[in-house]
Design an enzyme around this catalytic site. Structure first.
Site, mmCIF file in Angstrom:
data_model
loop_
_atom_site.group_PDB
_atom_site.id
_atom_site.type_symbol
_atom_site.label_atom_id
_atom_site.label_comp_id
_atom_site.label_asym_id
_atom_site.label_seq_id
_atom_site.Cartn_x
_atom_site.Cartn_y
_atom_site.Cartn_z
ATOM 1 N N GLU A 171 0.842 -1.212 0.000
ATOM 2 C CA GLU A 171 0.000 0.000 0.000
ATOM 3 C C GLU A 171 0.873 1.255 0.000
ATOM 4 O O GLU A 171 2.096 1.190 0.188
ATOM 5 C CB GLU A 171 -0.923 -0.004 1.215
ATOM 6 N N LYS A 199 -4.378 -1.261 13.704
ATOM 7 C CA LYS A 199 -3.645 -0.212 14.403
ATOM 8 C C LYS A 199 -4.067 -0.163 15.869
ATOM 9 O O LYS A 199 -5.257 -0.200 16.178
ATOM 10 C CB LYS A 199 -3.931 1.141 13.743
HETATM 11 N N1 PSU Z 1 -1.532 1.483 9.656
HETATM 12 C C1 PSU Z 1 -0.380 2.156 9.882
HETATM 13 N N2 PSU Z 1 -0.151 3.282 9.171
HETATM 14 C C2 PSU Z 1 -1.039 3.736 8.245
HETATM 15 C C3 PSU Z 1 -2.233 3.013 8.005
HETATM 16 C C4 PSU Z 1 -2.430 1.895 8.739
HETATM 17 O O1 PSU Z 1 0.415 1.760 10.714
HETATM 18 O O2 PSU Z 1 -0.783 4.764 7.620
HETATM 19 C C5 PSU Z 1 -3.212 3.474 6.953
HETATM 20 C C6 PSU Z 1 -3.597 2.300 6.061
HETATM 21 O O3 PSU Z 1 -3.439 2.679 4.716
HETATM 22 C C7 PSU Z 1 -5.034 2.055 6.398
HETATM 23 C C8 PSU Z 1 -5.512 3.426 6.760
HETATM 24 O O4 PSU Z 1 -5.751 1.501 5.323
HETATM 25 O O5 PSU Z 1 -4.435 3.933 7.519
HETATM 26 C C9 PSU Z 1 -6.805 3.411 7.518
HETATM 27 O O6 PSU Z 1 -7.302 4.705 7.646
HETATM 28 P P1 PSU Z 1 -8.792 4.951 8.147
HETATM 29 O O7 PSU Z 1 -8.799 4.569 9.592
HETATM 30 O O8 PSU Z 1 -9.031 6.432 7.917
HETATM 31 O O9 PSU Z 1 -9.669 4.088 7.290
#
Ligand code: PSU
Ligand code: MN
Length: 336
Positions: A28, A186
């Protein structure tokens, strides 16, 4: 290779590998544009590609550049994405501090790399934007391109205290048949609620050499997973059996961070609580919540969490390459 929309540009090495049934690992790019500081973002993206190469698979970092969906970035494109996001972040900080003119809203309308979930891909293509794809955005593209394995750090999930803020990563996992290697969700999220949602969505969660759901920075958080695999081959067998039933979801493989860089769960929880309070005070909402929290956690841990984040990204790229190798080598044999 299957026919792809005109907006797609597949890197020649990736196209060749897909054509020949060789192992390919999708990576990603929101981690580059929004997840990590500069220059670590560029460095770790290159290192992840290096790990995949070293294990004889082809990396395909997915992003959108000037309205084109890129399946595989070359060095220059990766460098550009990392640099332009760092510059945009710097500009936004200066605007917030009042040392530069413009408003964050006017910057949003500009050319800076965006955070692209699956729903943002169409607008980004039509409006010729650039951006890093989240797990959801990357899954949508990788599935269409016929890639079977994807490595990331941590998936999105259900946010704490805001049960309506559910990452689009979750529903996209339910409809993208890929093996997704991550270190859980996360740690800033509501992990029990995220696991429940994965169950509802029919996404198998497989612990890699663990019976527990890792908490991203930490190897465990006391939550059990329903299945475990000991080898990349077992992961491949599970995926082939799952898809062989006609099921269309991802198989989520949770790989704990390496023991030598993992951080104690209780210590990280304290830091995350503080970061959540700060985010509330600052009135962060929507797409900016995740990047803000990750930055705060890194700051409050004195950079320790960043070190762990980088190490687990490389580690997940390695496991993904091994799984891709097993899926490719035993494609016929392991097909249910
Ligand atoms: N986990 C990390 N760093 C990130 C992300 C996840 O350690 O930058 C990113 C991924 O691309 C994930 C996104 O899909 O954050 C999720 O964001 P949201 O909670 O806004 O959907
Ligand atoms: Mn969200």
């Amino acid at each position: 290779m299957r026919p792809l929309p005109a907006s797609y540009i597949v890197d020649p090495a990736v196209a060749r590998a897909l054509e020949m049934g060789k192992p390919v690992v999708a990576l990603e790019s929101t981690v580059i544009t929004h997840g990590l500081p500069h220059p670590e973002n560029q460095k770790v993206a290159e290192e992840m590609e290096g790990e995949v190469h070293r294990l004889h698979a082809v990396p395909a970092t997915i992003a959108v550049l000037d309205g084109r969906v890129r399946v595989g970035l070359n060095g220059q494109q990766l460098e550009r994405l990392a640099r332009e996001s760092a510059e945009a972040r710097e500009r936004r900080k200066n605007v917030e501090k009042g040392t530069s003119s413009g408003t964050p809203t006017s910057l949003e309308a500009g050319r800076e790399p965006r955070k692209l979930s699956a729903r943002d891909l169409g607008p980004a293509i039509a409006l010729r934007q650039s951006g890093g794809t989240t797990v959801a955005g990357t899954l949508a593209v990788a599935a269409q391109a016929g890639i079977e394995v994807f490595a990331t750090g941590g998936i999105g999930g259900v946010h704490r205290g805001a049960p309506a803020d559910v990452s689009a990563d979750l529903p996209q996992l339910a409809r993208s048949p890929l093996v997704v290697v991550c270190s859980g969700a996360k740690a800033i999220l509501d992990l029990p609620a995220t696991l429940e949602a994965l169950e509802t969505l029919g996404v198998p969660v497989v612990g890699y050499q663990t019976g527990e759901f890792p908490a991203f920075y930490s190897r465990s958080c006391g939550l059990p997973v329903t299945h475990r695999a000991e080898t990349p081959e077992q992961v491949a067998r599970i995926a082939r059996a799952h898809w062989g039933l006609g099921l269309q979801s991802a198989v989520l493989v949770v790989n704990p961070p390496p023991a030598d860089v993992a951080l104690p769960y209780d210590k990280m929880e304290g830091i995350i609580q503080k970061a959540l309070e700060e985010a509330k005070k600052e009135g962060k909402s929507g797409q900016e919540v995740t990047p803000y929290l990750l930055g705060k956690v890194s700051e409050l841990s004195g950079g320790e969490s960043l070190h762990t984040n980088l190490a687990l990204l490389r580690n997940n790229a390695r496991l993904a390459a091994q799984v891709a190798g097993q899926l490719a080598r035993h494609g016929g044999e392991l097909r249910a």
